[in-house]
Design a protein around this motif. Structure first.
Motif, mmCIF file in Angstrom:
data_model
loop_
_atom_site.group_PDB
_atom_site.id
_atom_site.type_symbol
_atom_site.label_atom_id
_atom_site.label_comp_id
_atom_site.label_asym_id
_atom_site.label_seq_id
_atom_site.Cartn_x
_atom_site.Cartn_y
_atom_site.Cartn_z
ATOM 1 N N ARG A 13 4.482 11.352 -2.518
ATOM 2 C CA ARG A 13 3.439 12.173 -3.140
ATOM 3 C C ARG A 13 2.650 11.365 -4.170
ATOM 4 O O ARG A 13 1.430 11.528 -4.299
ATOM 5 C CB ARG A 13 4.074 13.406 -3.812
ATOM 6 C CG ARG A 13 4.732 14.379 -2.851
ATOM 7 C CD ARG A 13 3.715 15.151 -2.030
ATOM 8 N NE ARG A 13 2.760 15.859 -2.849
ATOM 9 C CZ ARG A 13 2.965 17.050 -3.413
ATOM 10 N NH1 ARG A 13 4.148 17.648 -3.259
ATOM 11 N NH2 ARG A 13 2.029 17.638 -4.125
ATOM 12 N N VAL A 14 3.356 10.511 -4.924
ATOM 13 C CA VAL A 14 2.672 9.654 -5.901
ATOM 14 C C VAL A 14 1.720 8.710 -5.192
ATOM 15 O O VAL A 14 0.560 8.538 -5.613
ATOM 16 C CB VAL A 14 3.698 8.863 -6.739
ATOM 17 C CG1 VAL A 14 2.995 7.790 -7.584
ATOM 18 C CG2 VAL A 14 4.492 9.802 -7.644
ATOM 19 N N VAL A 15 2.167 8.086 -4.107
ATOM 20 C CA VAL A 15 1.303 7.164 -3.344
ATOM 21 C C VAL A 15 0.070 7.899 -2.822
ATOM 22 O O VAL A 15 -1.057 7.391 -2.903
ATOM 23 C CB VAL A 15 2.097 6.512 -2.194
ATOM 24 C CG1 VAL A 15 1.154 5.784 -1.228
ATOM 25 C CG2 VAL A 15 3.130 5.541 -2.754
ATOM 26 N N ASP A 16 0.254 9.095 -2.298
ATOM 27 C CA ASP A 16 -0.886 9.877 -1.806
ATOM 28 C C ASP A 16 -1.891 10.143 -2.929
ATOM 29 O O ASP A 16 -3.109 10.052 -2.730
ATOM 30 C CB ASP A 16 -0.405 11.203 -1.210
ATOM 31 C CG ASP A 16 0.341 11.023 0.101
ATOM 32 O OD1 ASP A 16 0.215 9.944 0.713
ATOM 33 O OD2 ASP A 16 1.076 11.963 0.490
ATOM 34 N N LEU A 17 -1.380 10.485 -4.113
ATOM 35 C CA LEU A 17 -2.268 10.752 -5.244
ATOM 36 C C LEU A 17 -3.024 9.496 -5.656
ATOM 37 O O LEU A 17 -4.245 9.541 -5.881
ATOM 38 C CB LEU A 17 -1.452 11.291 -6.425
ATOM 39 C CG LEU A 17 -2.224 11.482 -7.736
ATOM 40 C CD1 LEU A 17 -3.331 12.532 -7.581
ATOM 41 C CD2 LEU A 17 -1.272 11.873 -8.875
ATOM 42 N N LEU A 18 -2.325 8.373 -5.754
ATOM 43 C CA LEU A 18 -2.987 7.137 -6.153
ATOM 44 C C LEU A 18 -4.029 6.719 -5.123
ATOM 45 O O LEU A 18 -5.106 6.220 -5.483
ATOM 46 C CB LEU A 18 -1.951 6.022 -6.355
ATOM 47 C CG LEU A 18 -0.895 6.257 -7.448
ATOM 48 C CD1 LEU A 18 -0.074 4.994 -7.668
ATOM 49 C CD2 LEU A 18 -1.525 6.719 -8.747
ATOM 50 N N ASN A 19 -3.725 6.904 -3.853
ATOM 51 C CA ASN A 19 -4.707 6.582 -2.813
ATOM 52 C C ASN A 19 -5.955 7.445 -2.949
ATOM 53 O O ASN A 19 -7.082 6.975 -2.747
ATOM 54 C CB ASN A 19 -4.092 6.780 -1.425
ATOM 55 C CG ASN A 19 -3.144 5.655 -1.043
ATOM 56 O OD1 ASN A 19 -3.184 4.574 -1.633
ATOM 57 N ND2 ASN A 19 -2.287 5.906 -0.065
ATOM 58 N N ARG A 20 -5.744 8.690 -3.279
ATOM 59 C CA ARG A 20 -6.870 9.606 -3.468
ATOM 60 C C ARG A 20 -7.750 9.155 -4.627
ATOM 61 O O ARG A 20 -8.975 9.165 -4.538
ATOM 62 C CB ARG A 20 -6.325 11.002 -3.725
ATOM 63 C CG ARG A 20 -7.361 12.063 -3.982
ATOM 64 C CD ARG A 20 -6.651 13.374 -4.215
ATOM 65 N NE ARG A 20 -7.539 14.401 -4.717
ATOM 66 C CZ ARG A 20 -7.128 15.559 -5.206
ATOM 67 N NH1 ARG A 20 -5.831 15.812 -5.246
ATOM 68 N NH2 ARG A 20 -7.983 16.451 -5.635
ATOM 69 N N VAL A 21 -7.126 8.747 -5.736
ATOM 70 C CA VAL A 21 -7.891 8.265 -6.891
ATOM 71 C C VAL A 21 -8.606 6.974 -6.546
ATOM 72 O O VAL A 21 -9.778 6.781 -6.882
ATOM 73 C CB VAL A 21 -6.953 8.072 -8.107
ATOM 74 C CG1 VAL A 21 -7.708 7.416 -9.265
ATOM 75 C CG2 VAL A 21 -6.372 9.412 -8.544
#
Length: 368
Positions: free
Chosen positions: A222-230
Motif C-alpha cells: 500500500r505504501v508503494v502504491d501511494l508513493l507511485n501515485r505521488v
C-alpha cells in the motif's frame, strides 16, 4: 554521575543536545552506547561535535538491522548484566547516579534494566507518549509503558504527555518540559545543513522504516502504491533505510517503484534536514520526522494506523490509516505555512539539565 544510555540514530539526535548542554555546564556525565546503530551514530557524533562513547556494549561496527539479530543482542546483554553485576558496576556504571533513557526502543528497555540492576535511578526522556493501542505500534507501546512505570524521573514533552502520565498514577516524579529535544537538534543543524541532492523544482520527500509496515507485505505494498501515485505528479525523493530495501526486494516490490522516483540510501542527518526543509510536503512513518515537520511547519502524511505523538496533528499533519480517501484529501490540500524561526522554538534540553542538576544535587555552572 549522569549516564546517557543511547542506542539508535533517533536517540542520539535527540540526546545530543542534552549531552552538549551537560558539557557546557561542566556537569560530569558518561555516554553509554548500546551499539544498536553502531555505524550511523559514528557520523552523528561528528555532526554534533560529541566525543566517542565512554562505553560501547557491542564491539561490532555495523548496525543491527534484523529482528532476530536485535533479540539475540538484547538477551545477551541482559543476561550478562543479570549474571555479572560486578562487571556492570565496574565497566558500565562505576558510580552511583541517574541513567537517562530515551523513547521506546530495545535500547530504552535495555538501559532501564541494566541501570536498575546496577542500583541506579532512571530518568525517562519523552515519557508520557501513548498510542493507547497495546500492539500498534509493536513493541514500542509496550516498551514505553514498561519503562514509564519503572522510571524515577519522567520528562513529559507536552501537556498531553503530562496528562497521560498523571492518569497512569505512576510513582516517578513528572517534569513537564517545553517541547521535544529535537527542536534543539534542529537549531544546531539549521545553520549548517545544506542539500546536495534536492531537486530544483518543488518536490515531495518520503521515508518508511517501521517494522509493523515493513514486515507486512500488504501494508508495504500500500505504501508503494501511494508513493507511485505521488511520483506520477510530483518529483519524489524516497530515502530508503537498509531494512526497507531488504523487505522491498523480499516482497518483490522494489521493481514496482515508479522509475521517475529519486531513490536514495540513508542520508546523513544534515543532508536529510536540508532536504526536509526544502520539500513541499513529507510522507513518513517516522515519529521523529513527524516532530521535525511540526517544528518546520511542513505538511506531513503519517504513514501509520496509530501515532503516539500529537505533533502537527492540529495544523498540517494527517494520520493516513492506510485510507485512500485520507491520502487524497491530504494531497489536494497541501498548504505551505510560514514556519516558526529557530529563536521561537523551545529549549527543552537546557530545562532538562536544570532539572537533572537539581535532582542529583549537581552544581549548575554557566555555559562556556
Amino acid at each position: 554521575m549522569i549516564y546517557c544510555f543511547i542506542g539508535t540514530k533517533a536517540q542520539l539526535i535527540k540526546m545530543a543536545p542534552v549531552m552538549r548542554e551537560l558539557r557546557q555546564r561542566h556537569i560530569p556525565f558518561r555516554y553509554l552506547d548500546s551499539g544498536q546503530h553502531a555505524a550511523i551514530t559514528r557520523e552523528l557524533r561528528r555532526l554534533f561535535e560529541l566525543p566517542e562513547p565512554d562505553v560501547c556494549l557491542r564491539d561490532r561496527t555495523q548496525d543491527i538491522t534484523s529482528t532476530r539479530e536485535a533479540i539475540r543482542w538484547y538477551l545477551r546483554l541482559l543476561w550478562k548484566s543479570r549474571t555479572d553485576r560486578a562487571w556492570l558496576r565496574r565497566e558500565v556504571f562505576p558510580d552511583d547516579g541517574v541513567c537517562l533513557i530515551h523513547g521506546d526502543t530495545l535500547s530504552t528497555l535495555l538501559g532501564l534494566q541494566m541501570a536498575r540492576r546496577a542500583g541506579l535511578k532512571v530518568a525517562h526522556v519523552e515519557a508520557g507518549l501513548r498510542s493507547f493501542h497495546w500492539f500498534d505500534p509493536f513493541p514500542e507501546e509496550l516498551i514505553r509503558i514498561f519503562c514509564m512505570k519503572r522510571a524515577d524521573l519522567l520528562f513529559a514533552p507536552s501537556a498531553e504527555a503530562e496528562t497521560n502520565l498523571r492518569a497512569m498514577r505512576l510513582p516517578g516524579q513528572i517534569i513537564r518540559v517545553a517541547g521535544n529535544t529535537v527542536a534543539d537538534a534542529l537549531r544546531w543543524m539549521g545553520s549548517t545543513a545544506r542539500s546536495r541532492i534536492a531537486p530544483t523544482t518543488p518536490f515531495a520527500l518520503a521515508t518508511c522504516h517501521r517494522l509493523e509496515t515493513l514486515t507486512s507485505r500488504r501494508r508495504l505494498s500500500r505504501v508503494v502504491d501511494l508513493l507511485n501515485r505521488v511520483a506520477a505528479t510530483w518529483p519524489l525523493v524516497f530515502v530508503v533505510h537498509g531494512p526497507t530495501r531488504r523487505y522491498l526486494r523480499q516482497f518483490g516490490l522494489e521493481a514496482r517503484l515508479n522509475p521517475a522516483m529519486i531513490v536514495k540510501d540513508l542520508l546523513d542527518y544534515g543532508e536529510f534536514i536540508a532536504l526536509l526543509s526544502a520539500a513541499q510536503f513529507v510522507l513518513s512513518d517516522g515519529g521523529s520526522i513527524q516532530e521535525e515537520c511540526a517544528y518546520l511547519d511542513k505538511p506531513c502524511l503519517i504513514l501509520r494506523n496509530q501515532t503516539e505523538r500529537n505533533d502537527g496533528l492540529d495544523r498540517h499533519a494527517l494520520l493516513w490509516r492506510f485510507d485512500d480517501q485520507i491520502a487524497e484529501h491530504f494531497l489536494r490540500n497541501v498548504v505551505q505555512r510560514a514556519s516558526l524561526t529557530p529563536q521561537e522554538w523551545p529549549q527543552p534540553s537546557a530545562q532538562m539539565v536544570e532539572s537533572l542538576a537539581s535532582w542529583t544535587q549537581e552544581p549548575v555552572g554557566r555555559k562556556s
